[in-house]
Design an enzyme around this catalytic site. Structure first.
Site, PDB file in Angstrom:
ATOM      1  N   TYR A 195       0.848  -1.184   0.000  1.00 37.70           N
ATOM      2  CA  TYR A 195       0.000   0.000   0.000  1.00 37.70           C
ATOM      3  C   TYR A 195       0.883   1.233   0.000  1.00 37.70           C
ATOM      4  CZ  TYR A 195      -3.214   3.631   1.538  1.00 37.70           C
ATOM      5  OH  TYR A 195      -3.938   4.777   1.611  1.00 37.70           O
TER       6      TYR A 195
ATOM      7  N   GLU B  52      -3.190   7.541  -4.328  1.00 39.38           N
ATOM      8  CA  GLU B  52      -3.107   6.241  -3.650  1.00 39.38           C
ATOM      9  C   GLU B  52      -2.902   5.116  -4.649  1.00 39.38           C
ATOM     10  OE1 GLU B  52      -5.892   4.726  -0.149  1.00 39.38           O
ATOM     11  OE2 GLU B  52      -6.779   4.204  -2.070  1.00 39.38           O
TER      12      GLU B  52
END
Lengths: 296, 401
Positions: free
Chosen positions: B108, B195
């Site tokens: 992530y 992101e």
């Protein structure tokens, strides 16, 4: 005593020749605020109803000796205007402008922290010490000099709260809006500390809204440092998640920023919660009278 | 402003961030063609501006071109309902068709603004592929948070930390390039969120941004013309768009009390006070500092377009905007827009008396309330089924005691 702004405060208005800047510079002066000058690049040498206008803040500072700047400059240039005020040695800056890019505020925040500047806003109604000085866009007549300090994130909700407090016969020491943007100059804690020390302030009202964790942080601080009664209302109990409610900062992300989370933290800190915004004045009045035996 | 995944990937690709090979399909046949070009299997991903599309069935894998076409056929016109969309869901109009990547590990990575410290912050984790909220709840120790000082930027030692903490020693050059370029992209385009979840390590030990999300700061769109062009108008509620163009801030909700308020905070509080009085707001509407007859007329028009609306609550606290001006705006607006439902008005603040007087003398049937709680009570009396009236009065009495 009140806090931050007094009868002696000397104010310059950046963006004074614009429609809003002009209107509010004069409204502040009518209220009794010492508006000593204005700044608009290119309009130096003129005046706004007798208030002298300068090209730069530097010049305004040299000629009029202000200690507060009130900013109405449009969003693309507002961050630069704040930094110009900082660069010219002004220590209290009130920025009304709504819509400043967040990354501009990232830069501003870094500078004001380093220089120890008090920046109120952006995207705020300003600050008022009733009967002494109004530096902002609020309607002056709804405020009454008294003992409640108010810290709000929203403008119109600050008016609503102050109005209710005035109508039950109480008044305010100083009231301010810290601003509805994600990054603002000062947080609740900064003002809680000052209200706690101010002899004129006997109780503090926090007007919060969904988004971020400023209310939770305030709760931690209150628990450890504030002895005066604190009241709080947080707007947005009925707001849907994931939607920005007008203010750039008012958004619930995941489980963060909800009214419940804020109320839980504030309750834990001994703050009196007022869930229904229709009853702010009444609740403060009753609580101060019955629980704290204020002679009102 | 949210970008679609394919738009986010396009931007990332301009900043030399590796993304899977793929293309956008607008028709089932496009999907068939793209699948033929890419080879199999392919993944078809619905391009909608909402999270949680995977769980809602918006991401599917196809092993043949015919299967890709059939899946596309099924997805187009489908309405995805996720936690964020509400029950009405969002229509799928575009698909991103990509070659399926072989995945060894999922990571992530994101950059956002930390409101509390007022700085960009990099958040990364070895646990990619699930929501970061979930990771922070279950494995808080696996979350790396690096605040960035905007004056000096993303520093080499911070990038080194990521390399070690994410076990990317072998991909050292790639990760350094990717994260420093993404930081540059974040600053260049005024992002508020960037992101990659997941950022994957492939079987061949390379890094690829498998999913990408970018949100741009709405306040900065004026100086990012190239981004403004990317706005997908089909993804917005038409009423909300219309309101925006008229300078109003409108959000549709599912109740039956229309709200028209000045100021975002007061607009929220108005919705709250309605809820507490037992009613249900139909919308959030901030008319802002300029309550002209035109904007108010537009407000009425949009509110009354919703057949569920049984009454309208106008709540104005005159500060920047003066009450007499608002009253004039309301009266002018009512000449151009027909409003058949009852209106409860609460005007206070600057020039309140003049404003109230104008409304009273207009001959139109307004209910005028003195304060916000009286207004809420009046309006819920109108919208509540008659049977419950006694109960409501009781409840209100209780509260007032």
């Amino acid at each position: 005593m009140a806090i931050a702004v007094y009868k002696t405060s000397r104010v310059i208005v950046q963006g004074i020749t614009g429609k809003e800047g002009r209107y509010h510079a004069l409204a502040c002066r009518d209220y009794g605020t010492k508006v000593v000058g204005g700044v608009t690049p290119g309009k130096g040498g003129s005046d706004v109803d007798g208030i002298p206008v300068f090209n730069t803040v530097e010049e305004a500072v040299q000629k009029t000796n202000p200690n507060v700047s009130l900013i109405f400059v449009p969003p693309p240039f507002a961050a630069d205007a704040i930094l110009e005020a900082v660069g010219s040695g002004i220590k209290i800056i009130v920025c009304i402008t709504e819509g400043i890019p967040v990354l501009d505020m990232v830069k501003v925040k870094r500078v004001i922290e380093k220089e120890g500047i008090i920046l109120i806003g952006p995207n705020c109604p300003g600050i008022i010490t009733p009967d002494a000085s109004k530096i902002g866009i609020m309607p002056g007549h709804i405020f009454k000099r008294g003992s409640i300090g108010i810290i709000s994130r929203s403008g119109t909700l600050l008016y609503e709260t102050a109005d209710q407090i005035s109508k039950v016969g109480l008044g305010q020491s100083t009231c301010l809006g810290i601003g509805g943007d994600p990054i603002v100059g000062t947080d609740y804690i900064f003002w809680l500390e000052r209200f706690e020390q101010d002899p004129e302030t006997e109780a503090i009202m926090i007007v919060g809204e969904i988004g971020g964790d400023a209310e939770e942080k305030a709760a931690e601080y209150i628990k450890a440092h504030v002895t005066k009664p604190v009241f709080a209302f947080v707007a947005g109990a009925s707001a849907p998640k994931g939607r920005r409610m007008g203010h750039a900062g008012a958004i619930i992300m995941g489980k963060k920023g909800t009214v419940e989370s804020k109320y839980n933290a504030l309750k834990e800190a001994g703050v009196h919660i007022i869930e229904n915004p229709g009853y702010i004045g009444e609740t403060i009045y009753k609580t101060l009278k019955e629980k704290y035996h204020f002679s009102i | 402003m949210k970008l679609h995944e394919y738009q986010a990937k396009e931007l990332m690709s301009q900043y030399e961030v590796p993304i899977p090979e793929g293309r956008v399909a607008y028709f089932p046949y496009d999907a068939w063609m793209v699948a033929m070009e890419l080879g199999f299997p392919v993944v078809l991903k619905a391009q909608v501006l909402t999270g949680g599309r995977g769980k809602a069935g918006g991401v599917k894998i196809a092993k043949t071109a015919d299967e890709a076409r059939d899946i596309a056929q099924e997805l187009f016109g489908k309405t995805l309902v996720t936690a964020q969309t509400g029950p009405q869901g969002v229509k799928v109009r575009k698909l991103l068709v990509e070659k399926v990547s072989s995945i060894k590990r999922e990571l992530y990575f994101s950059i956002t603004i930390d409101r509390t410290i007022g700085k960009p912050v990099v958040i990364a984790s070895k646990r990619g592929g699930m929501s970061i909220e979930e990771v922070s709840e279950l494995y808080p120790e696996d979350i790396i948070k690096i605040p960035i000082d905007p004056a000096v930027g993303f520093l080499p030692y911070q990038i080194r930390r990521l390399k070690y903490d994410l076990d990317l020693v072998e991909q050292e050059k790639e990760i350094s390039r990717i994260v420093s370029n993404l930081y540059k992209l974040f600053m260049d385009k005024d992002c508020s969120l960037l992101e990659m979840n997941p950022l994957v390590v492939t079987d061949t030990n390379h890094l690829v941004a498998l999913d990408a999300k970018i949100e741009i700061d709405d306040n900065a769109i004026f100086r990012r013309k190239e981004i403004a062009k990317m706005r997908d108008l089909t993804e917005y509620d038409p009423d909300e768009l219309e309101a925006r163009f008229a300078g109003l801030n409108f959000i549709k909700l599912d109740g039956d009390i229309g709200c028209m308020v000045n100021g975002a905070g007061l607009a929220m509080a108005t919705m709250d006070v309605i809820k507490f009085a037992g009613g249900n707001p139909a919308n959030f509407l901030d008319v802002g500092g300029e309550a002209t007859p035109d904007t108010i007329a537009k407000g009425f028009e949009i509110i009354t377009r919703d057949p569920k609306v049984k009454a309208i609550f106008i709540n104005i606290f005159g500060g920047i905007v003066r009450c007499d001006k608002v009253a004039n705006g309301i009266l002018q607006a009512l000449k151009t827009v027909e409003v058949k439902v009852p209106i409860v008005v609460r005007l206070t603040g600057m020039n309140k008396e003049e404003g109230m007087e104008m409304l009273k003398n207009s001959g139109l049937a307004f209910s005028v309330a003195q304060d916000i709680k009286e207004a809420a009570h009046m309006i819920t009396q109108i919208t509540k089924p008659k049977k419950e009236e006694n109960q409501t009065t009781k409840e209100t009495n209780k509260k007032e005691k």
